[in-house]
Structures are given as C-alpha cells and as structure tokens.
Write a protein that holds these residues in place. Structure first.
Motif, PDB file in Angstrom:
ATOM      1  N   LYS A  75      10.332  70.967 -66.183  1.00 15.85           N
ATOM      2  CA  LYS A  75       9.532  72.381 -66.616  1.00 15.85           C
ATOM      3  C   LYS A  75      10.221  73.368 -67.290  1.00 15.85           C
ATOM      4  N   LEU A  76      11.629  73.522 -66.434  1.00 14.67           N
ATOM      5  CA  LEU A  76      12.229  74.573 -66.595  1.00 14.67           C
ATOM      6  C   LEU A  76      13.477  73.912 -67.533  1.00 14.67           C
ATOM      7  N   HIS A 135      16.606  80.393 -63.272  1.00 14.57           N
ATOM      8  CA  HIS A 135      15.872  79.150 -63.236  1.00 14.57           C
ATOM      9  C   HIS A 135      14.896  79.960 -61.873  1.00 14.57           C
ATOM     10  N   SER A 136      14.892  81.184 -61.473  1.00 15.75           N
ATOM     11  CA  SER A 136      14.383  81.838 -60.685  1.00 15.75           C
ATOM     12  C   SER A 136      14.967  83.120 -60.168  1.00 15.75           C
ATOM     13  N   TYR A 160      11.591  81.112 -65.792  1.00 16.39           N
ATOM     14  CA  TYR A 160      10.796  80.413 -64.903  1.00 16.39           C
ATOM     15  C   TYR A 160       9.599  81.179 -65.107  1.00 16.39           C
ATOM     16  N   ASP A 165      21.220  76.874 -67.323  1.00 21.28           N
ATOM     17  CA  ASP A 165      20.900  77.007 -65.777  1.00 21.28           C
ATOM     18  C   ASP A 165      22.358  77.252 -65.472  1.00 21.28           C
TER      19      ASP A 165
END
Length: 354
Positions: free
Chosen positions: A246-247, A177-178, A206, A152
């Motif tokens: 979840k990530l 994460h995105s 992701y 992250d």
C-alpha cells in the motif's frame, strides 16, 4: 561444526530453515582463506533467483554477509595473512553457510575490515552498501548537482542511499512510511562538516492525502528529479488492498516525477510497463534499469570493481560517512527464528553474533 541451511518447500510451501552438521576439507585451496566468523548478516533468500541461475540443491546455505578473522591462508593467497580482520559476501554458489564457526572462502570475495568497526556493524550493513553503490554509481551515475528521490528513506537500503548521495553533493528527497520515520528523516545530519539536513524534503506517503507528484514538482521548480530509486512499486491499483504494498508508489507516479533525461533504478524484478508508461518515458527521454546486487558475485567479469566497492564501503563506514542503523545482534541459537522472520518480510534483516 554446524551451519544454517534452507530446505526449499514444495510448490507454494514455505521454506524450512534447519541446522545441519558440516565439515571443512583438510587442505585449503590455492587461493582460499579460512576465516573464523564473528558475525553474519541474514537477508531474505531469493529462491527464484537461485533457480534461474541453475543453483538447485536440497539444502541451500543461509547467511552470506560475514565478518571475521583469518585463521589460515592457501599457498597462493597474496591479499591476507593470519589474524587479519576481514569482511565479505559469500558467492551465490557457496557450499558453506556463513553461520558456521569457520568457513573457507576465495580471497577475491574478501576485503580488510578496519579495526574500529565492529563485526556486527559490518555484517549488517555490507549488503545494503553494495546495493546503494550499484544503484547510485553503476546505474544512475550520480554527480554533484543531481536531484535524487529515494523511496522509503528510513529503510536500511534507503538510508545508505541518502548518506552516500549527500556525500557526493546530490540533493535528496525521500518518502516516509510513518510519523516516526518522518521525524527520523527530518533530523538526519552528517557526522562531519556542516550540520545541514541530509534530506531537502521528506514526503509523507502514509497519509491518504499525500501527493507525491505535486510535492516533488514544488521542490524541483516543476522540473522533476534526475534520479529515482525505489524499494518496490505497485503495478496495479488493485494492489492498494495489500498492506505490504500500500505504501509503495505506483509505477506511473515514479515515471511522472522524473525530469527530462531522468533515470529510474527499480528493485521490482517483475516490473511491467504499459504502452502509455513507455510513451511517457520516451517523451522525457528517460530510462529504467533493474537493481540486482547479486550480479557482482554471480559473474566474475568485474571482480576488481566489486572489490573496490566493498573496500570503499567499509572505509566510508569507518570514516563516519555511512552510518547504518545499528542492528541488535541475536545469538546463534536464535538464528533459525530470526531467518524465518526475515524470510516472511516481518523484518528487513538480522545479524547473528557468533
């Protein structure tokens, strides 16, 4: 004078944040400094940690990362003079909230703040800087040529780890994460020197097809990384249903990407390793350590090193080596709502400008 305090909930009830009147003693202690607070950082309150170290109060002070101006010093204070700009982190057992207009604090919890740095910037980045230093230097003992995986990397803590590691000549890999975070991390460049990317590879987690292990092994020639720093892990596959977790990487994935003699620094306070996990660590002669940045203020055993770290953080911020993402400051009357948002994990942190 008012300050922000937490009234811990009974059993599973959510803690309540309230504004309370507070008063300062008329006489300063021998080594105390009276500071007019200009900005205060709000981070999540770990009530379990406070209970574990024996701090149990009806009202717990909130807001510990502060920046301000010295108003008055005690008779034995040697580091500071009135009108000095300072920054620091209040200790765990501090009786006063950092969101008071004026606070009293021992001089050995403060360092000089460079004039070119804003109080909001320092108050918002000090805790993440301390955590990054603790992870990279105290635990991982980074050196030029190491390979580091930061989970992250777009989080405030992850970004600080990336910038600090690159400064020391470490090759950095990270996860996003995105799509927006992915683009941000790929475009990271140093503020001075050769404008090469700070991150050697950004691994998107992701996507359902993301394979952390294969991408890390491809980047490292099959050897794995020397160091891994996480911001939380999944202990069981069932936790994939939890949107917040979840990530997060699974604990076995992290152990798998470690190279021989590698080191894993984890923020997961309740980490549980099964016998197969321990066996894999043993085969790699790898090690695990727990990141708890509160140890510096919970114990005075290494106070000098702690002050050196704080001083180095603000100096590197002033020099542009560390460039934290700017936090939009909120006014004091929004502090209660901002703290509730942080405590519920809806936001990583907040900064209040006084």
């Amino acid at each position: 004078m008012k300050g922000l305090y937490c009234r811990a909930g009974v059993s599973d009830a959510e803690p309540k944040f309230v504004i309370q009147e507070t008063n300062l003693p008329e006489v300063l202690g021998s080594h105390q400094v009276r500071v007019q607070v200009k900005a205060c950082g709000l981070s999540q309150l770990d009530l379990k940690l406070l209970s574990d170290v024996g701090i149990q109060r009806d009202l717990i002070p909130v807001g510990r990362e502060v920046a301000g101006v010295v108003l008055q010093v005690g008779p034995k204070v040697t580091f500071f003079q009135p009108e000095d700009e300072v920054a620091g982190i209040l200790p765990l057992d501090s009786p006063c909230s950092g969101l008071c207009e004026v606070i009293d604090i021992e001089e050995h919890y403060l360092v000089q703040k460079p004039e070119k740095l804003s109080s909001v910037c320092v108050a918002g980045a000090l805790r993440d800087g301390l955590s990054a230093y603790t992870a990279l230097h105290t635990h991982a003992r980074i050196a030029a040529g190491h390979t580091l995986l930061v989970m992250d990397g777009a989080s405030p803590f992850g970004l600080t780890c990336i910038q600090l590691a690159c400064y020391h000549g470490v090759k950095v890999l990270t996860t996003s994460h995105s799509p927006q975070q992915h683009t941000f991390l790929e475009q990271l460049r140093p503020s001075v020197g050769v404008q090469d990317p700070l991150v050697a590879r950004v691994i998107p987690v992701y996507k359902s097809s993301s394979d952390l292990l294969s991408e890390v092994l491809e980047e490292t020639g099959g050897l794995g990384v020397d160091l891994v720093i996480d911001s939380g892990v999944r202990l069981h596959e069932a936790e994939e249903d939890d949107k917040e977790k979840k990530l997060f990487p699974h604990k076995h994935d992290i152990i798998s990407v470690l190279g021989v003699g590698g080191h894993w620094v984890t923020s997961q306070h309740d980490l549980q390793l099964d016998p197969p996990d321990c066996r894999l660590l043993y085969l790699k002669s790898a090690s695990v350590s727990f990141l708890n940045p509160e140890v510096w203020t919970a114990s005075s055993a290494q106070q000098g090193r702690y002050l050196h770290i704080l001083k180095d953080i603000v100096e590197k911020m002033s020099a542009g080596v560390l460039r934290p993402q700017a936090e939009e400051a909120v006014p004091l009357y929004e502090a209660t709502v901002a703290m509730e948002t942080v405590q519920r994990h809806q936001k990583k942190k907040a900064v209040v400008q006084l």
